[in-house]
Scaffold this motif. Structure first.
Motif, PDB file in Angstrom:
ATOM      1  N   ILE A   1       0.840  -1.196   0.000  1.00  0.00           N
ATOM      2  CA  ILE A   1       0.000   0.000   0.000  1.00  0.00           C
ATOM      3  C   ILE A   1       0.881   1.254   0.000  1.00  0.00           C
ATOM      4  N   ARG A   2       0.544   2.191  -0.893  1.00  0.00           N
ATOM      5  CA  ARG A   2       1.187   3.512  -0.906  1.00  0.00           C
ATOM      6  C   ARG A   2       0.095   4.551  -1.125  1.00  0.00           C
ATOM      7  N   ASP A   3       0.048   5.543  -0.254  1.00  0.00           N
ATOM      8  CA  ASP A   3      -0.982   6.589  -0.314  1.00  0.00           C
ATOM      9  C   ASP A   3      -2.385   5.997  -0.419  1.00  0.00           C
ATOM     10  N   TYR A   4      -2.660   5.040   0.430  1.00  0.00           N
ATOM     11  CA  TYR A   4      -3.968   4.381   0.550  1.00  0.00           C
ATOM     12  C   TYR A   4      -4.362   3.550  -0.671  1.00  0.00           C
ATOM     13  N   GLU A   5      -3.462   3.363  -1.618  1.00  0.00           N
ATOM     14  CA  GLU A   5      -3.763   2.588  -2.825  1.00  0.00           C
ATOM     15  C   GLU A   5      -2.919   1.316  -2.852  1.00  0.00           C
ATOM     16  N   VAL A   6      -3.498   0.237  -3.355  1.00  0.00           N
ATOM     17  CA  VAL A   6      -2.752  -1.004  -3.549  1.00  0.00           C
ATOM     18  C   VAL A   6      -1.901  -0.832  -4.804  1.00  0.00           C
ATOM     19  N   VAL A   7      -0.579  -0.869  -4.634  1.00  0.00           N
ATOM     20  CA  VAL A   7       0.317  -0.702  -5.779  1.00  0.00           C
ATOM     21  C   VAL A   7       0.895  -2.033  -6.258  1.00  0.00           C
ATOM     22  N   GLU A   8       0.768  -3.061  -5.420  1.00  0.00           N
ATOM     23  CA  GLU A   8       1.265  -4.384  -5.810  1.00  0.00           C
ATOM     24  C   GLU A   8       0.497  -5.447  -5.044  1.00  0.00           C
ATOM     25  N   LYS A   9       0.141  -6.518  -5.760  1.00  0.00           N
ATOM     26  CA  LYS A   9      -0.502  -7.681  -5.144  1.00  0.00           C
ATOM     27  C   LYS A   9       0.280  -8.906  -5.567  1.00  0.00           C
ATOM     28  N   ARG A  10       0.513  -9.799  -4.618  1.00  0.00           N
ATOM     29  CA  ARG A  10       1.172 -11.048  -4.986  1.00  0.00           C
ATOM     30  C   ARG A  10       0.911 -12.122  -3.946  1.00  0.00           C
ATOM     31  N   GLN A  11       1.222 -13.321  -4.328  1.00  0.00           N
ATOM     32  CA  GLN A  11       1.056 -14.499  -3.486  1.00  0.00           C
ATOM     33  C   GLN A  11       2.403 -14.819  -2.837  1.00  0.00           C
ATOM     34  N   VAL A  12       2.386 -15.327  -1.615  1.00  0.00           N
ATOM     35  CA  VAL A  12       3.643 -15.771  -1.008  1.00  0.00           C
ATOM     36  C   VAL A  12       4.094 -17.057  -1.694  1.00  0.00           C
ATOM     37  N   GLU A  13       5.392 -17.302  -1.678  1.00  0.00           N
ATOM     38  CA  GLU A  13       5.955 -18.506  -2.285  1.00  0.00           C
ATOM     39  C   GLU A  13       6.841 -19.209  -1.272  1.00  0.00           C
ATOM     40  N   VAL A  14       6.777 -20.526  -1.278  1.00  0.00           N
ATOM     41  CA  VAL A  14       7.625 -21.305  -0.377  1.00  0.00           C
ATOM     42  C   VAL A  14       9.071 -21.166  -0.849  1.00  0.00           C
ATOM     43  N   PRO A  15       9.993 -20.763   0.045  1.00  0.00           N
ATOM     44  CA  PRO A  15      11.399 -20.647  -0.358  1.00  0.00           C
ATOM     45  C   PRO A  15      12.000 -22.027  -0.640  1.00  0.00           C
ATOM     46  N   HIS A  16      13.095 -22.068  -1.384  1.00  0.00           N
ATOM     47  CA  HIS A  16      13.750 -23.342  -1.717  1.00  0.00           C
ATOM     48  C   HIS A  16      14.502 -23.924  -0.523  1.00  0.00           C
ATOM     49  N   GLU A  17      14.977 -23.034   0.343  1.00  0.00           N
ATOM     50  CA  GLU A  17      15.758 -23.451   1.506  1.00  0.00           C
ATOM     51  C   GLU A  17      15.249 -22.699   2.731  1.00  0.00           C
ATOM     52  N   ILE A  18      15.180 -23.398   3.853  1.00  0.00           N
ATOM     53  CA  ILE A  18      14.715 -22.796   5.099  1.00  0.00           C
ATOM     54  C   ILE A  18      15.795 -23.021   6.152  1.00  0.00           C
ATOM     55  N   VAL A  19      16.339 -21.920   6.674  1.00  0.00           N
ATOM     56  CA  VAL A  19      17.448 -22.004   7.627  1.00  0.00           C
ATOM     57  C   VAL A  19      17.031 -21.389   8.958  1.00  0.00           C
ATOM     58  N   GLY A  20      17.212 -22.168  10.037  1.00  0.00           N
ATOM     59  CA  GLY A  20      17.002 -21.658  11.383  1.00  0.00           C
ATOM     60  C   GLY A  20      15.578 -21.299  11.735  1.00  0.00           C
ATOM     61  N   LEU A  21      14.624 -21.893  11.080  1.00  0.00           N
ATOM     62  CA  LEU A  21      13.229 -21.520  11.300  1.00  0.00           C
ATOM     63  C   LEU A  21      12.359 -22.687  11.748  1.00  0.00           C
ATOM     64  N   VAL A  22      12.715 -23.898  11.316  1.00  0.00           N
ATOM     65  CA  VAL A  22      11.898 -25.083  11.565  1.00  0.00           C
ATOM     66  C   VAL A  22      12.700 -26.087  12.386  1.00  0.00           C
ATOM     67  N   ARG A  23      12.027 -26.720  13.342  1.00  0.00           N
ATOM     68  CA  ARG A  23      12.665 -27.746  14.175  1.00  0.00           C
ATOM     69  C   ARG A  23      12.632 -29.090  13.448  1.00  0.00           C
ATOM     70  N   CYS A  24      13.750 -29.801  13.479  1.00  0.00           N
ATOM     71  CA  CYS A  24      13.793 -31.142  12.901  1.00  0.00           C
ATOM     72  C   CYS A  24      13.109 -32.107  13.874  1.00  0.00           C
ATOM     73  N   PRO A  25      12.203 -32.949  13.371  1.00  0.00           N
ATOM     74  CA  PRO A  25      11.483 -33.864  14.256  1.00  0.00           C
ATOM     75  C   PRO A  25      12.305 -35.078  14.703  1.00  0.00           C
TER      76      PRO A  25
END
Length: 151
Positions: A85-109
């Motif tokens: 959002i910029r000046d109350y207007e949506v200037v960009e819309k997008r979907q989140v994407e799963v990253p290829h690598e995840i470091v330090g965020l998920v616990r190994c089971p």
């Protein structure tokens, strides 16, 4: 078409994280460490959604996130939409994407994994982005998306 009253106030500049499943809203807030921000944050949960029935929304004023930070949301809620959002207007819309690598965020089971027994960061590769299936780089244990536990 009749306009309905806005349940969540508009922001001048910032980001709107929209279409969060209501059961995942607070996990997303924790993941983004919103409790540490000194910006105005609006959180709405169980709001009406034509496409999903109900949804959660997070609006953060005057804040930007790195691409990697936002894409981590996909680990928890893969269909989230981001609105810049910029000046109350949506200037960009997008979907989140799963990253290829995840470091330090998920616990190994795997209790025998070195990351659970030594002071080191976890590291996972995404082997199926659609199902959010991960594989630990150290012990090679596979982890299904619904079993992901954040650190």
């Amino acid at each position: 078409m009749k306009k309905e009253e806005m349940l969540v106030a508009a922001i001048r500049n910032g980001i709107v994280i929209d279409h969060i499943p209501p059961t995942k809203l607070f996990k997303v807030a924790t993941l983004l460490q919103l409790d540490d921000l000194d910006k105005r944050i609006t959180i709405g949960n169980n709001l009406r959604s034509r496409s999903h029935g109900s949804k959660g929304v997070i609006k953060i004023e005057d804040k930007t996130f790195e691409e990697e930070e936002l894409n981590r949301i996909a680990l928890i809620a893969p269909n989230v939409r981001l609105n810049i959002i910029r000046d109350y207007e949506v200037v960009e819309k997008r979907q989140v994407e799963v990253p290829h690598e995840i470091v330090g965020l998920v616990r190994c089971p795997n209790p025998k994994c070195i990351t659970n027994n030594e002071p080191m960061q976890t590291r996972f590769r995404v082997i199926d982005a659609e199902q959010c299936t991960l594989r630990c780089d150290y012990c090679e244990r596979k982890l299904a998306g619904d079993r992901i536990e954040l650190l």
